[in-house]
Design a protein around this motif. Sequence first.
Motif, PDB file in Angstrom:
ATOM      1  N   ARG A 415       0.850  -1.026  -0.088  1.00 21.54           N
ATOM      2  CA  ARG A 415      -0.063  -0.039   0.042  1.00 21.54           C
ATOM      3  C   ARG A 415       0.867   1.237   0.083  1.00 21.54           C
ATOM      4  O   ARG A 415       0.352   2.338  -0.193  1.00 21.54           O
ATOM      5  CB  ARG A 415      -0.911  -0.166   1.338  1.00 21.54           C
ATOM      6  CG  ARG A 415       0.005   0.005   2.563  1.00 21.54           C
ATOM      7  CD  ARG A 415      -1.188  -0.161   3.646  1.00 21.54           C
ATOM      8  NE  ARG A 415      -0.550  -0.224   5.029  1.00 21.54           N
ATOM      9  CZ  ARG A 415       0.050  -1.198   5.457  1.00 21.54           C
ATOM     10  NH1 ARG A 415       0.074  -2.580   4.779  1.00 21.54           N
ATOM     11  NH2 ARG A 415       0.749  -1.351   6.799  1.00 21.54           N
ATOM     12  N   HIS A 416       2.322   1.235   0.397  1.00 19.72           N
ATOM     13  CA  HIS A 416       2.917   2.329   0.297  1.00 19.72           C
ATOM     14  C   HIS A 416       4.006   2.348  -0.670  1.00 19.72           C
ATOM     15  O   HIS A 416       4.831   3.239  -0.879  1.00 19.72           O
ATOM     16  CB  HIS A 416       3.692   2.608   1.612  1.00 19.72           C
ATOM     17  CG  HIS A 416       2.733   2.536   2.709  1.00 19.72           C
ATOM     18  ND1 HIS A 416       2.320   3.887   3.013  1.00 19.72           N
ATOM     19  CD2 HIS A 416       2.562   1.747   4.070  1.00 19.72           C
ATOM     20  CE1 HIS A 416       1.337   3.726   4.024  1.00 19.72           C
ATOM     21  NE2 HIS A 416       1.538   2.499   4.628  1.00 19.72           N
ATOM     22  N   ARG A 417       3.999   1.237  -1.651  1.00 23.30           N
ATOM     23  CA  ARG A 417       5.185   1.292  -2.716  1.00 23.30           C
ATOM     24  C   ARG A 417       5.191   2.206  -3.623  1.00 23.30           C
ATOM     25  O   ARG A 417       6.286   2.721  -3.860  1.00 23.30           O
ATOM     26  CB  ARG A 417       4.995  -0.288  -3.411  1.00 23.30           C
ATOM     27  CG  ARG A 417       5.438  -1.389  -2.441  1.00 23.30           C
ATOM     28  CD  ARG A 417       5.237  -2.577  -3.124  1.00 23.30           C
ATOM     29  NE  ARG A 417       5.358  -3.720  -2.230  1.00 23.30           N
ATOM     30  CZ  ARG A 417       5.018  -5.081  -2.351  1.00 23.30           C
ATOM     31  NH1 ARG A 417       4.268  -5.249  -3.682  1.00 23.30           N
ATOM     32  NH2 ARG A 417       5.153  -5.818  -1.449  1.00 23.30           N
ATOM     33  N   SER A 418       4.013   2.788  -3.982  1.00 23.27           N
ATOM     34  CA  SER A 418       4.016   3.874  -4.980  1.00 23.27           C
ATOM     35  C   SER A 418       4.844   5.113  -4.512  1.00 23.27           C
ATOM     36  O   SER A 418       5.614   5.527  -5.209  1.00 23.27           O
ATOM     37  CB  SER A 418       2.596   4.229  -5.399  1.00 23.27           C
ATOM     38  OG  SER A 418       2.123   3.049  -5.801  1.00 23.27           O
ATOM     39  N   ILE A 419       4.555   5.509  -3.313  1.00 27.25           N
ATOM     40  CA  ILE A 419       5.122   6.818  -2.783  1.00 27.25           C
ATOM     41  C   ILE A 419       6.471   6.600  -2.407  1.00 27.25           C
ATOM     42  O   ILE A 419       7.462   7.332  -2.670  1.00 27.25           O
ATOM     43  CB  ILE A 419       4.233   7.323  -1.557  1.00 27.25           C
ATOM     44  CG1 ILE A 419       2.914   7.833  -2.004  1.00 27.25           C
ATOM     45  CG2 ILE A 419       5.062   8.452  -0.869  1.00 27.25           C
ATOM     46  CD1 ILE A 419       1.910   8.272  -0.777  1.00 27.25           C
ATOM     47  N   ALA A 420       6.811   5.412  -1.726  1.00 28.86           N
ATOM     48  CA  ALA A 420       8.178   4.901  -1.362  1.00 28.86           C
ATOM     49  C   ALA A 420       8.859   4.818  -2.463  1.00 28.86           C
ATOM     50  O   ALA A 420      10.209   5.216  -2.365  1.00 28.86           O
ATOM     51  CB  ALA A 420       8.046   3.541  -0.725  1.00 28.86           C
ATOM     52  N   SER A 421       8.477   4.146  -3.735  1.00 28.19           N
ATOM     53  CA  SER A 421       9.485   4.171  -4.771  1.00 28.19           C
ATOM     54  C   SER A 421       9.646   5.490  -5.413  1.00 28.19           C
ATOM     55  O   SER A 421      10.804   5.787  -5.930  1.00 28.19           O
ATOM     56  CB  SER A 421       8.655   3.260  -5.929  1.00 28.19           C
ATOM     57  OG  SER A 421       7.385   3.798  -6.543  1.00 28.19           O
ATOM     58  N   SER A 422       8.721   6.558  -5.189  1.00 29.19           N
ATOM     59  CA  SER A 422       9.199   7.694  -5.645  1.00 29.19           C
ATOM     60  C   SER A 422      10.304   8.507  -4.855  1.00 29.19           C
ATOM     61  O   SER A 422      11.211   9.085  -5.293  1.00 29.19           O
ATOM     62  CB  SER A 422       8.011   8.729  -5.775  1.00 29.19           C
ATOM     63  OG  SER A 422       7.038   8.188  -6.817  1.00 29.19           O
TER      64      SER A 422
END
Length: 511
Positions: A415-422
């Motif tokens: 659930r946090h990968r999109s923001i964490a990847s950025s």
Amino acid sequence: MTGRSRFKSRNLCLKQKLVITTKDDKEPAPPWVPAPNGTLTNYTRSKLFPQLLAAVMACWINLASGASLGYITPALPSLQHPSSRLQLSETEGSWVASLVMLGALGGGCLAGPCISLGRRKALWLAAVPLTSAWLIIAVAPNVWALYAAHTILGACLGVICDASQLYVSETASSERRGALGCVPVLMFNVGILLCYTAGAWLDWENLALFGCLISVPALLLPIVLPETPSYLVAKERTKEALASLHWLRGSNCDINAEYQCKKGAGLIERIQGLCDREIIRPVMITAAIRMLSRFCGLRAILCYTQAILLTSRSAVDVDIATIIIGAVQLIATLVACGLLDKLGRRKLLIVSQTVMGVSLVTLGCYLYYRNDMDRSDGSVLGWIPIVAILIYIVGNSMGLGPVSGIAIGELVPQRHRSIASSLTGAMSWLSAFIVTKTFLDLQSGLHIYGALWLYGSVCFVGVPFVYFCLPETRGISQYAIEVLFKCKDSISDQAISDKPSTDKIEVTVQN
């Protein structure tokens, strides 16, 4: 009101994976967690071929993008040749090499929003400008067009790195996540090798057309790929998620234990969730590993391989040496595919960084004492530079390179990968830009051997960091990894050890 949930972790000897069970009458266990009595559903091993096929098809764009990483090494001497249509100065060549990394910094920031649209769609969206950028390079009328095109290549690279790695991590089963997680890096290395090989015979214009040609399949392959089950579940597209799991695991595989029906958090909740302790730790570890992989100097050494070999007066022809380096990098990554799930991430990272540091220090010492060596018989000593670089490449490709790629898909919750990847991607590519752009400045100020010693010291610094901060995740489900970070202070080292055990460990978590 404070509630208590009791977690039991059992490291199963047969499957060598951590299984988390929960026992709470008020909150039923998620469907991918075994029953409270500790029994498991009938387990049928998932098929390898569908997962491998999906990984290779999704990562074909990595091959085309990897060519952009390998392009500058053979193209830069061609661009600086007196007969070239565009003749670049040393400073302009430095900017061309560095702008790919600067563009990747912007692409890393865009990776999160693109990935939130779907992993498969993000790959397709990156393929269109990637193909266009290769065409711009081939017909570039001036150096500014080269600057713009390489910035676009970098932006695509930033999106592709995270999107492809997440796609493979979310489609691979836990027992094959390590091996398949190397596929994105492997395809990058294939693209680099192809560009090195073609660059031995093609000038910079025709080499750009070659890059455009291998980018065309990336426009078509995402159409037939399934979306990742994790993304579909988060979007509450249940039927599509089940169909995707059946496509990836095979019709005879029991997918009930893997199916996740929990709705993903919204954007505001995901941003707020980044402040949670169990999220901060994996994000910081992921960012640190990715930055270590940049500050070890890999991009600078790959971009200026020919210059380093010419400076060191290597006994091997620089064009042949470049092809050998690309081939060794590819073979080492293939070997890493098998070792990651056998030896684990931590062991490979520690050995990898140690080998890289020793090879850089050795090459630096050779360059420092080069004049004294020139007075002696240099027939044997002339092989030291290429051997040291090859050992460095092997060390990176068998540990730090692939692990830094799969970290975001393993350590950070879905659930946090999109923001964490950025966030981590931006930090990673900023580090790569700094390393690439400052290499010539370091060479002027510290000499080339001083720059190599500096990169080697970064490798040695990474060893204690990995030993004390990175848990072993080999064969552990992603849900179990999330619980491990949440309960890190309560779980003993035996629970996260890479050695199988049948002991049970009681863990109490305060909500």
